[in-house]
Design an enzyme around this catalytic site. Structure first.
Site, PDB file in Angstrom:
ATOM      1  N   TYR A 118       0.859  -1.189   0.000  1.00  0.00           N
ATOM      2  CA  TYR A 118       0.000   0.000   0.000  1.00  0.00           C
ATOM      3  C   TYR A 118       0.891   1.233   0.000  1.00  0.00           C
ATOM      4  CZ  TYR A 118      -3.021   3.725   1.676  1.00  0.00           C
ATOM      5  OH  TYR A 118      -3.697   4.902   1.787  1.00  0.00           O
ATOM      6  N   GLU A 206      -3.390   7.609  -3.980  1.00  0.00           N
ATOM      7  CA  GLU A 206      -3.436   6.354  -3.234  1.00  0.00           C
ATOM      8  C   GLU A 206      -3.248   5.206  -4.210  1.00  0.00           C
ATOM      9  OE1 GLU A 206      -7.131   4.845  -1.404  1.00  0.00           O
ATOM     10  OE2 GLU A 206      -5.994   4.723   0.459  1.00  0.00           O
TER      11      GLU A 206
END
Ligand code: GDP
Ligand code: MN
Length: 398
Positions: A118, A206
């Site tokens: 991530y 993101e």
């Protein structure tokens, strides 16, 4: 301004960030053509059909599917395009899918397990610095990771005047447990990603997941990009990326009318001048037992025309049971605004279906109140903040 995954990836790629490549398609025929072209360009055997909506969690909702041949590309695309895709991030009824991204399969079937990470880049308002948040727990809902295993989320702060330094990129690659070619590729990836973030004037990136392929390449499989609206004047080409089908129709209309409007879930519409007063008014409504239906800053020039437009927009929201007008006359005179409200009310006639409570304070407040009280219109006037709240409560419970 939020972008689709495919648009975000194009921006990343233009700054040298490696991405999972793909081609956008609006129907199943285009999808098959896209798949053929993709194989010609990348040699991919399998494809991933990815619904393009402004919401994450598409995989879980059935909006991301693997296709192992052109027939599957065709049938899966046909299923996904036009569907109402429901994910944890969409409204309950879901969001309509207008396009799919046909992407290369980068998880190379049969090879050893690829690793998912991530990574996000955003502004830390508390420190006034940019920040890279990253985790070994990619591909999962980051809120869940933050709740259950917060020690697996790392942050790296970046002084915007200095920029991301190479040792910071190495630290990130190290903390992700990488070595060798993958370590090197991750440092390159992070440097390019940060460059893309600053150069595109984004407020958030993101990338979930960032992937380490079985041949040790690092790439962005997903991209959620939010551009800073205030910097769009510097990026004329990005401004065209806006997809208003993804936005709240009332907000789109308000924006076109030059009003600062945010749609909310409550039952009391508000029309206020100044963002700070608008926030305070929303608190006031809550105290009065209501819930704000919107945030609306009409700005400095609250003339009849503008007030009418604002009323019209507020009333588009079917949940509105009352409207609270809260104006502070600093530069603008209250009596002018009051006249605007009265005129707008007259013009709109029976289009106004809910009680209006108007509280005007500041320059010429007394004249404003008189104007409203003598207008013969069903507008309830108030002078004090609390009084306005009480009157809102009265009409809600009546
Ligand atoms: P999101 O669900 O909206 O976050 O969409 P993503 O783009 O992150 O995709 C969801 C999931 O699909 C990923 O976490 C992967 O597990 C899977 N996925 C994405 N690309 C590929 C691919 O190239 N091959 C395979 N096998 N799975 C993929
Ligand atoms: Mn994702």
């Amino acid at each position: 301004m939020n972008l689709h995954e495919y648009q975000g990836k194009e921006i990343l790629s233009s700054f040298g960030v490696r991405i999972q490549r793909g081609i956008i398609a609006g129907n199943h025929k285009e999808a098959v053509d896209a798949a053929k072209q993709l194989t010609a360009e990348t040699g991919t055997k399998w494809y991933v059909v990815k619904a393009q909506i402004h919401a994450g969690g598409r995989g879980k909702g059935g909006g991301v599917k693997l296709a192992k041949n052109l027939q599957e590309v065709e049938s899966i695309s046909d299923d996904i395009i036009g569907m109402m895709l429901k994910t944890p991030q969409t409204p309950p009824q879901g969001k309509k899918v207008n396009q799919v991204l046909i992407a290369e399969d980068v998880y190379y079937p049969g090879d050893s397990e690829p690793e998912e990470y991530y990574m996000s880049v955003l502004l830390n308002r508390a420190t006034g610095k940019n920040m890279i948040m990253y985790s070994t727990e990619g591909g999962m809902d980051i809120e869940t990771v933050a709740e259950k295993t917060p020690h697996l989320i790392f942050t790296e702060e970046i002084d915007p005047t200095v920029g991301l330094l190479p040792f910071q990129a190495r630290k990130i690659a190290f903390n992700l447990g990488l070595s060798g070619a993958a370590f090197k590729d991750m440092t390159k990836f992070v440097m390019a990603l940060y460059m893309a973030y600053t150069k595109s004037d984004s407020s958030m990136f993101e990338i979930n997941p960032v992937l380490k392929t079985s041949d040790n390449k690092i790439l962005a499989v997903d991209a959620k990009v939010t551009l800073d609206d205030n910097a769009l004047f510097r990026h004329k080409d990005y401004a065209q990326l806006r997809d208003i089908r993804e936005e709240n129709p009332i907000e789109v209309e308000a924006k076109a009318a030059g009003l600062n409007y945010v749609d909310l879930d409550g039952n009391v519409g508000c029309m206020v001048n100044g963002a700070g007063l608008a926030m305070a008014t929303m608190d006031l409504i809550k105290q009065a037992g209501g819930e704000p239906a919107n945030f609306l800053d009409v700005g400095g020039t609250a003339d009849a025309q503008r007030v009418e437009t604002a009323f019209g927009i507020i009333l588009k929201d079917r949940n509105v049971k009352a409207i609270l007008v809260n104006i502070f006359g600093g530069i603008v005179r209250c009596d002018r605004v009051a006249q605007g409200i009265v005129d707008a009310y007259k013009n709109m006639g029976d289009k106004i279906t809910v009680p209006i409570i108007a509280r005007l304070q500041g320059t010429n407040a007394k004249e404003a109140k008189e104007l409203i009280d003598n207008s013969g219109m069903k507008i309830i006037s108030a002078t004090e903040f609390q009084e306005a709240a009480d009157k809102v409560q009265e009409v809600l419970t009546a």
